[in-house]
Design a protein around this motif. Structure first.
Motif, PDB file in Angstrom:
ATOM      1  N   UNK A  92      -0.358   1.876   1.848  1.00 22.60           N
ATOM      2  CA  UNK A  92      -1.116   3.185   2.318  1.00 22.60           C
ATOM      3  C   UNK A  92      -0.383   4.226   2.123  1.00 22.60           C
ATOM      4  N   UNK A  93       0.773   4.236   1.422  1.00 20.81           N
ATOM      5  CA  UNK A  93       1.403   5.763   1.168  1.00 20.81           C
ATOM      6  C   UNK A  93       0.756   6.303   0.010  1.00 20.81           C
ATOM      7  N   UNK A  94       1.073   7.649  -0.130  1.00 19.27           N
ATOM      8  CA  UNK A  94       0.245   8.623  -1.136  1.00 19.27           C
ATOM      9  C   UNK A  94       0.414   8.069  -2.292  1.00 19.27           C
ATOM     10  N   UNK A  95      -0.928   8.000  -2.815  1.00 24.23           N
ATOM     11  CA  UNK A  95      -1.088   7.065  -4.244  1.00 24.23           C
ATOM     12  C   UNK A  95      -0.513   7.741  -5.382  1.00 24.23           C
ATOM     13  N   UNK A  96      -0.379   6.975  -6.492  1.00 25.26           N
ATOM     14  CA  UNK A  96      -0.077   7.757  -7.881  1.00 25.26           C
ATOM     15  C   UNK A  96       1.506   7.748  -8.015  1.00 25.26           C
ATOM     16  N   UNK A  97       2.377   7.668  -7.045  1.00 26.15           N
ATOM     17  CA  UNK A  97       3.615   7.743  -7.333  1.00 26.15           C
ATOM     18  C   UNK A  97       4.265   6.886  -8.361  1.00 26.15           C
ATOM     19  N   UNK A  98       5.469   7.352  -9.095  1.00 28.52           N
ATOM     20  CA  UNK A  98       5.921   6.671 -10.083  1.00 28.52           C
ATOM     21  C   UNK A  98       7.581   6.730 -10.050  1.00 28.52           C
ATOM     22  N   UNK A  99       8.111   5.583  -9.409  1.00 28.64           N
ATOM     23  CA  UNK A  99       9.385   5.529  -9.402  1.00 28.64           C
ATOM     24  C   UNK A  99      10.357   5.983  -8.016  1.00 28.64           C
ATOM     25  N   UNK A 100       9.687   6.525  -7.221  1.00 27.90           N
ATOM     26  CA  UNK A 100      10.104   6.890  -6.181  1.00 27.90           C
ATOM     27  C   UNK A 100       9.969   5.946  -5.074  1.00 27.90           C
ATOM     28  N   UNK A 101      10.749   5.769  -3.912  1.00 27.05           N
ATOM     29  CA  UNK A 101      10.568   4.839  -2.885  1.00 27.05           C
ATOM     30  C   UNK A 101       9.342   5.415  -2.334  1.00 27.05           C
ATOM     31  N   UNK A 102       8.567   4.322  -2.016  1.00 30.55           N
ATOM     32  CA  UNK A 102       7.533   4.565  -1.243  1.00 30.55           C
ATOM     33  C   UNK A 102       7.679   4.473   0.425  1.00 30.55           C
ATOM     34  N   UNK A 103       6.980   5.078   1.309  1.00 29.47           N
ATOM     35  CA  UNK A 103       7.231   4.898   2.747  1.00 29.47           C
ATOM     36  C   UNK A 103       6.932   3.659   3.175  1.00 29.47           C
ATOM     37  N   UNK A 104       7.592   3.195   4.183  1.00 29.31           N
ATOM     38  CA  UNK A 104       7.275   2.040   4.973  1.00 29.31           C
ATOM     39  C   UNK A 104       6.000   1.754   5.838  1.00 29.31           C
ATOM     40  N   UNK A 105       4.976   2.061   5.290  1.00 32.51           N
ATOM     41  CA  UNK A 105       3.868   2.296   6.187  1.00 32.51           C
ATOM     42  C   UNK A 105       2.602   1.228   5.682  1.00 32.51           C
ATOM     43  N   UNK A 106       2.923   0.167   5.335  1.00 31.51           N
ATOM     44  CA  UNK A 106       1.951  -0.744   4.670  1.00 31.51           C
ATOM     45  C   UNK A 106       0.992  -1.401   5.652  1.00 31.51           C
TER      46      UNK A 106
END
Length: 776
Positions: A92-106
Motif C-alpha cells: 500500500x506504499x506510494x506506487x511506482x517506486x524503483x529500488x528504494x525500500x518500501x514502507x512496512x505498511x502492507x
C-alpha cells in the motif's frame, strides 16, 4: 462552459507551430464517436465473472467463514478465502517506486482474523455469469464478533484508545519549523486562532474499477485495467508470488481517476482468480462496491494561530494538523507531508511551526485524491487569511498583497522554487474579472465574494528519485510514433506527448500515433499522479524528439550546405531559415536518412531532481521539484432563509508556465472548478461507527451542470516552469483554491464563518442562528 484568456510576458522570441495551440486531442475522435474501448469494454471467450464478498462491520473478529453452499452452486468455478492464499500481503506504499525500500505498511489481501473497516474483503468468487456470482455471494455465511472500534482521530489519540495495528494509532507525523514562532506570536499585535475541518470525499469517477485478467501461453498474467499506474505489476507479482516479468498490465484509457485508481484496486483479485481457474476473469465494481473499494480524500482538522502586526505583516504562525488515515496507512504519510509543506500557503512566513499527524481509525482508509494534502491546507489557510484581515480591519486583498511570496523567496521548507511566483498577478486578475458585485433584488438573498490563492506542487516528492522514459521514432514515410508507459486518465496526457514531439520534429498532430500504458512493451513512464505526467514524461518525449531531430537536421544541413542551427522544421517542411529556396519535404529528408542508415529513433529518460528526505525535526530541505501558483475568485448568492448557496461566478487564474494546449488546460480548470465546488458545498460521506450511510449518488450529492456557472479561465505564461518549453502542472492546481474561495464568499455574504466543509444549507442556517444568538 468557459472563457479562456491567455496572457503572459512579451514573447517576440517565442515561436511555436504546434505548442500553445488548442489542437484537437488525439483521443478525441474515438471518444466522441464511441470507438474508444475502455477497460470495461474488453471481453474474452470463456471468461468468468468475479464478485467480492465484504464485511458488514467496521471493527470485528472473523469468527467463522463458510463458503460451502456458495461453492456448491452450479456455475461457480472458484471461491477464494484467506485460508486458500499464502501468507502474503498487498503493498500500500506510494506506487511506482524503483529500488528504494518500501514502507512496512502492507494490507491483508483478504481478512484472516480481524476486520478493520466496513467493506473489507472476505472472499473472492468467480462464476460463469455475474448473476451467478451475485447469488453465490449471498450464500456465503460468516460470523463477525464486534470489537470496540475507534471512529474519531481525536478519540484515537487518547490514552487507552483501542490500537488498530502496531504500537500506536499515529501512523505518520511531520514537523516543519523555522525561525522563532513562539516569540513571533508573543510579539504580534494581534493573534487570530481558528480551527477548520475538511471532509472525506469520494472520487466519483464515471468508470468504476474494472479489469480483465488471463494467463497466456508463456504463463504471464495479463491484466487489462483501468489504472493510473502500470508499474503496479511489481506489487501484484509480489502479492501473488510470481516473478515481476510474469505480470503484464495493459492499461486502457481511463474513465476518470483523480487519485482513486492510483492504488491497487481489483488487480490482485483478478490475478489470483485467473491463476487458480486457468480462465480469463472479469471484475467490475458496482457503484456501491466502488464507494467501499478504494480510499477517500483524507479529512483534516487544522488549527491555525496567526500573529500579525497592525499594518498587516504576518509575524508568526503555528499550525496543528490531524488527518484521518482510516484503517490502513496507504499514502497517508505522503498526503500529510504535502499538507504540512503547504500549510502557510503562498505567503512569506519567517517564523513557522507546523506539526502534522495522521491517525488510524476504523473509518474507510484514505489515500490519494486530486490536491493530495495541499488542497486541505489551502481550505484552511485561505479562510484564515480572510479572518486575520477582518481582525485588523484591513482589506483582504491588500492583506494578501503585503504577504505574498515573491520570486526567489523560500517556502516553508527553506527551498526556493526555481520558477516564477506570480501569485499576486493571478489573484489580481481573478479578482478584477469578477467585475462589479451583483445587486441582490430579493431581501432573503445575500451576495458575497471570495478569493483564494494557492501554492500547489507538481512532480513527485524529490526524495523518491523519480524518472520517466519515452521513445520517439520517425517512419520512412515521415510519420511519427511515440511510445510511453504513461496512463491517460482523461486529461490528455498522451495527446500532449504527441503535441510535444511534433513541435520538435516539425510535423503535425495528424502525423503521430502514440502507444501507451503497456508495462511489457512501452517504456516505463511512472505514475500518472502528482501532476507529474506532463513534467516528467513530457520532458522525456521532448528529449527523445530532440535527439531524433538533431540527427535529421544534421543531414539536412549537409544537404543544404548550411550550419545545423540554420535548419527549420515545421508543417512537414525542412528549410534553411535565411534561404527558404533551400528546402525539401520532411518525408524526403527522412527517406535520405533511412537510405543512409541515420538513426531515426531515440529512447530517453528524464530524471527529476534527486534529494534527501527533509530534516525530520525542522522539515527543512527540498520536498518537490517546483510549484504552480494561482488564485480562484467566486461570487455566491446565499438564501438566508434556507441556507442554500448558489455559485454565480467562478474565475480561475494561474501561471501555467507555457501552455501546451489551451483547450486541454481549460478542461482541467472546468473540471477542477466542479470538483472543488462539490467539496466546498455538498459532497459529504457520512459514517456511523465506520459504516457508510451515503453509499450511492442518491445520497452523495455532486454538482451537476445545472449547478455550475460559466467558468472563466485566465492563463498566465511566465515560461519559467520545469516542464517542456517552460510548462508548469495544472491537474491538481485546478481544484486547490475553489472550495476556500467559496467559503470566503459565503462568509462575506452572511457575515459569519462556517468552519466545516462542506458548507451545506444546514450548516449555513446553524451559523446564522449562532450569529443571531450572539448578537454579532
Amino acid at each position: 462552459m468557459s472563457d479562456v484568456d491567455v496572457t503572459g510576458q512579451p514573447a517576440s522570441n517565442v515561436k511555436f507551430s504546434q505548442i500553445g495551440k488548442p489542437l484537437p486531442r488525439t483521443d478525441a475522435p474515438g471518444k466522441a464517436s464511441g470507438k474508444t474501448p475502455f477497460a470495461g469494454d474488453y471481453v474474452m471467450p470463456g471468461m468468468l465473472h468475479a464478485k467480492v464478498v465484504r464485511a458488514d462491520l467496521a471493527s470485528a473478529k472473523l469468527v467463522s467463514l463458510d463458503v460451502s453452499k456458495a461453492r456448491a452452486l452450479a456455475g461457480v468455478a472458484c471461491i477464494l478465502t484467506a485460508a486458500d492464499l499464502p501468507d502474503r500481503m498487498a503493498a500500500t506504499d506510494i506506487p511506482g517506486q524503483t529500488g528504494q525500500k518500501r514502507m512496512d505498511t502492507d494490507q491483508q489481501i483478504l481478512v484472516r482474523e480481524r476486520v478493520r473497516y466496513y467493506g473489507e474483503p472476505l472472499a473472492l468468487i468467480a462464476a460463469e455469469s455475474r448473476d451467478i456470482a451475485e447469488q453465490a455471494a449471498a450464500l456465503v455465511e460468516f460470523t463477525l464478533e464486534p470489537i470496540p472500534g475507534i471512529y474519531d482521530p481525536d478519540e484515537a489519540l487518547k490514552p487507552g484508545a483501542p490500537i488498530l495495528q502496531g504500537k500506536s494509532n499515529i501512523v505518520a507525523e511531520h514537523k516543519i519549523r523555522k525561525g522563532d514562532p513562539e516569540g513571533a506570536l508573543a510579539a504580534a499585535d494581534v493573534v487570530v486562532e481558528n480551527t477548520y475541518k475538511t471532509p472525506f470525499q469520494e472520487h466519483a469517477f464515471l468508470e468504476p474499477e474494472v479489469g480483465l485478467a488471463w494467463s497466456d501461453e508463456n504463463d504471464v498474467v495479463n491484466i487489462r485495467m483501468s489504472t493510473q499506474v502500470i508499474e503496479h505489476f511489481r506489487a501484484i507479482a509480489d502479492a501473488i508470488g510470481v516473478p515481476h516479468n510474469k505480470v503484464r498490465i495493459r492499461g486502457a484509457l481511463v474513465g476518470g481517476g483523480f487519485g482513486g485508481k492510483e492504488d491497487v484496486t481489483v488487480e490482485i483479485y483478478l490475478s489470483l482468480l485467473a491463476l487458480r481457474t486457468g480462465r480469463p476473469v472479469r471484475l467490475e465494481y458496482s457503484r456501491e462496491d466502488s464507494f467501499v473499494g478504494h480510499g477517500k480524500r483524507h479529512p483534516f482538522k487544522l488549527t491555525y494561530r496567526t500573529g500579525v502586526t497592525k499594518d498587516g505583516k504576518i509575524t508568526g504562525m503555528d499550525v496543528q494538523i490531524t488527518a484521518d488515515s482510516g484503517a490502513y496507512v496507504f499514502l497517508s504519510p505522503y498526503v500529510l507531508l504535502y499538507g504540512a509543506v503547504a500549510a502557510p500557503g503562498p505567503y512569506r512566513v519567517d517564523n513557522l511551526n507546523v506539526y502534522a499527524r495522521a491517525v488510524a481509525t476504523n473509518n474507510m482508509f484514505t489515500s490519494a485524491f486530486r490536491g493530495f494534502g495541499g488542497m486541505q491546507a489551502c481550505a484552511a489557510y485561505e479562510q484564515q487569511m480572510d479572518e486575520v484581515a477582518n481582525a485588523i480591519g484591513m482589506d483582504r486583498m491588500e492583506f494578501r498583497r503585503r504577504n505574498f511570496l515573491k520570486t526567489g523567496e523560500p517556502i516553508s521548507t527553506g527551498f526556493v522554487p526555481p520558477s516564477a511566483i506570480w501569485t499576486d498577478r493571478c489573484a489580481e486578475q481573478a479578482w478584477d474579472a469578477l467585475g462589479e458585485p451583483t445587486e441582490s433584488t430579493e431581501p432573503h438573498i445575500a451576495i458575497g465574494r471570495g478569493i483564494a490563492a494557492y501554492q500547489q506542487s507538481y512532480g513527485r516528492l524529490t526524495f523518491l528519485h523519480d524518472t520517466s522514459e519515452c521513445w520517439v521514432g520517425v517512419e520512412v514515410d515521415g510519420t511519427v510514433i511515440v511510445r510511453s508507459g504513461v496512463t491517460d486518465i482523461g486529461a490528455g496526457q498522451i495527446s500532449a506527448l504527441g503535441q510535444i514531439a511534433v513541435e520538435v520534429l516539425g510535423v503535425t498532430l495528424d502525423d503521430v500515433v502514440i502507444y501507451n500504458s503497456d508495462s511489457a512493451v512501452t517504456p516505463l513512464a511512472g505514475t500518472t499522479t502528482a501532476t507529474r505526467a506532463l513534467y516528467m514524461t513530457g520532458n522525456a518525449a521532448k528529449m527523445a524528439a530532440e535527439a531524433v531531430r538533431a540527427r535529421l537536421a544534421g543531414r539536412a544541413a549537409k544537404e543544404f550546405g548550411v550550419a545545423v542551427d540554420e535548419i527549420v522544421m515545421e508543417f512537414n517542411k525542412v528549410f534553411a531559415i535565411d534561404n527558404p529556396d533551400k528546402s525539401m519535404a520532411f518525408i524526403d529528408l527522412v527517406k535520405i536518412c533511412a537510405s543512409e542508415g541515420v538513426h531515426r529513433s531515440e529512447l530517453s529518460m528524464f530524471r527529476a531532481p534527486f534529494s534527501d528526505h527533509l530534516d525530520p525535526e525542522t522539515g527543512q530541505g527540498q520536498a518537490h521539484p517546483d510549484y504552480t501558483y494561482g488564485a480562484h475568485a467566486i461570487e455566491v448568492a446565499v438564501d438566508i432563509d434556507t441556507g442554500e448557496v448558489t455559485v454565480r461566478k467562478s474565475i480561475a487564474a494561474l501561471d501555467i508556465g507555457q501552455c501546451i494546449n489551451p483547450a486541454a488546460v481549460e478542461g482541467q480548470l472546468e473540471g477542477g472548478a466542479q470538483n472543488g465546488q462539490g467539496y466546498g458545498l455538498s459532497e459529504e460521506m457520512l459514517y456511523e461507527e465506520g459504516k457508510l450511510v451515503t453509499p450511492s449518488f442518491s445520497e452523495y450529492l455532486m454538482p451537476t451542470s445545472m449547478d455550475m456557472p460559466r467558468v472563466q479561465c485566465i492563463l498566465l505564461e511566465s515560461r519559467s516552469g520545469l516542464g517542456p518549453f517552460g510548462a508548469k502542472g495544472v491537474g491538481e492546481p485546478a481544484i486547490t483554491g475553489v472550495a476556500p474561495a467559496i467559503a470566503n464568499a459565503v462568509a462575506d455574504a452572511i457575515g459569519v464563518r462556517v468552519h466545516e466543509m462542506p458548507i451545506t444549507p444546514e450548516r449555513v442556517v446553524m451559523a446564522l442562528r449562532g450569529k443571531g444568538a450572539s448578537g454579532v
